[in-house]
Design an enzyme around this catalytic site. Sequence first.
Site, PDB file in Angstrom:
ATOM      1  N   LYS A  96      48.524 102.224  33.608  1.00  0.00           N
ATOM      2  CA  LYS A  96      47.837 101.124  32.897  1.00  0.00           C
ATOM      3  C   LYS A  96      48.188 101.139  31.417  1.00  0.00           C
ATOM      4  CE  LYS A  96      43.580 102.255  34.287  1.00  0.00           C
ATOM      5  NZ  LYS A  96      43.191 102.697  35.601  1.00  0.00           N
ATOM      6  N   ASP A 132      47.766  99.890  40.664  1.00  0.00           N
ATOM      7  CA  ASP A 132      46.656 100.768  40.283  1.00  0.00           C
ATOM      8  C   ASP A 132      45.316 100.085  40.532  1.00  0.00           C
ATOM      9  OD1 ASP A 132      45.265 103.032  38.955  1.00  0.00           O
ATOM     10  OD2 ASP A 132      44.723 101.432  37.586  1.00  0.00           O
ATOM     11  N   HIS A 154      41.762 106.039  26.146  1.00  0.00           N
ATOM     12  CA  HIS A 154      41.301 106.019  27.530  1.00  0.00           C
ATOM     13  C   HIS A 154      40.628 107.344  27.862  1.00  0.00           C
ATOM     14  CE1 HIS A 154      41.550 103.742  31.324  1.00  0.00           C
ATOM     15  NE2 HIS A 154      41.363 104.929  31.876  1.00  0.00           N
ATOM     16  N   ARG A 169      40.367 104.258  46.064  1.00  0.00           N
ATOM     17  CA  ARG A 169      40.014 105.673  45.834  1.00  0.00           C
ATOM     18  C   ARG A 169      38.525 105.815  45.549  1.00  0.00           C
ATOM     19  NH1 ARG A 169      42.979 106.663  40.954  1.00  0.00           N
ATOM     20  NH2 ARG A 169      42.105 108.750  40.965  1.00  0.00           N
ATOM     21  N   SER A 199      47.244 106.906  37.466  1.00  0.00           N
ATOM     22  CA  SER A 199      46.397 105.725  37.332  1.00  0.00           C
ATOM     23  C   SER A 199      46.231 105.367  35.846  1.00  0.00           C
ATOM     24  CB  SER A 199      45.034 106.017  37.978  1.00  0.00           C
ATOM     25  OG  SER A 199      44.069 105.090  37.576  1.00  0.00           O
TER      26      SER A 199
END
Length: 434
Positions: free
Chosen positions: A187, A161, A82, A168, A183
């Site tokens: 996930k 999230d 990520h 956001r 966040s």
Amino acid sequence: MRMYDIILKKRNGGELTKEEIDFFVEGYTRGEIPDYQVSALMMAVYFRKMTEAETLALTMAMAHSGDMLDLSAIRGIKVDKHSTGGVGDKTSIALAPMVAACGIPVAKMSGRGLGHTGGTIDKLESFPGFSTELTTRQFIDNVNRIGIAIMGQTADLAPADKKLYALRDVTATVDNLSLIASSIMSKKLAAGADAIVLDVKTGSGAFMKAEEDARALAEEMVRIGRNAGRRTIAVISDMDQPLGFGVGNALEVKEAIETLKGRGPEDFTELCMTLGSRMLIAGGKAECVEEAAEKLENAIRDGSALEKLAEFVEAQGGDRTAVYQPEKLPQASIVRTVAAPGDGYVNRLTCDEVGICSLILGAGRETKESAVDLSAGLVLRKKAGDYVKAGEPLAELHGGDERRLKEAEERFLGACVLSDNPPEKSPLIKGVIS
Ligand code: URA
């Protein structure tokens, strides 16, 4: 408990308890707490920050706001990757097939564009027909069958999230260490991979502009991952100028395809090799970085990584022929060149501004409901340190609306600073935390 009191406590600089964090996460997920109150809380968090204990509580509350995926039906060590978000960051699209071609099962959950940055899901949708809406069964079956699956955040996976991310994005509350860490890690924990490789960006195009903030974010996420029993590694990489040359959904997919053919930009290829090596080591397919790099290079040389991308696109409903004929990807109706206003070295390409140019051209969302123009964006013709003569192209803008093209051109010229001397070169990889 009342949401009003929670907002007030944070606004005044207090530390929220686990119970208060659970209350607002559960209430927001169920639709009982409205967007405007959560927006106010996010802004209070932005200014007042969160402690390590609050960040951990928020991560866990969001991870458990929906299903926790059980990927034990997938053979092998599942490795997820990520990025904290950048401009021109098409890494997953090249990297996932590269490592899958080396035998690492990639079971990845990705997001859409956020703030001035792009998102993997929007990019992948450039393949005609492609869908990231998979059931858990399809997700697991695809990984077992072809070694790779990428899905969007379903309503069942870290739904808190999903809602907060979209909120956001449009309330200027993205760039906060605790909100980003929770966040991403919520996930990643919910998505069930055994090992997680994080690409933490720093520089003008990153949410964490200063390197020490990026390092703190990396350390926080590695700590959360480790506490949750997942092997977690973070690479800190430069995002002071866009990665590669293409910025915008289909334009980035084309560049990822070029990279899988061995013709990718130098910086982007280096990042894929660095992250890919760590993924291979974490997944037990290589002992050291050199061995991993050799395997990844082979997967590019023998075409197996490119073919893996085609298999993956096909498995998720997309047109696999677009991998071999990228002209089938969405194309903008207008392509305009931005010419250099004078001679000089490109000293700075202020990266978030370049990201905003791409948004102006239509590559991102202005409100939660906005549609994305997959063909829009820009292709840099010069990068920091390159010399340019007056009138030579600095970039190509791709769009479909004259007014937006003009606005983006002005903004791009403001973002691109020329100077008589070349800028100092800064390394792409700034550190690894494991
Ligand atoms: N990526 C995420 O998933 N969340 C953030 O908050 C920032 C980047």
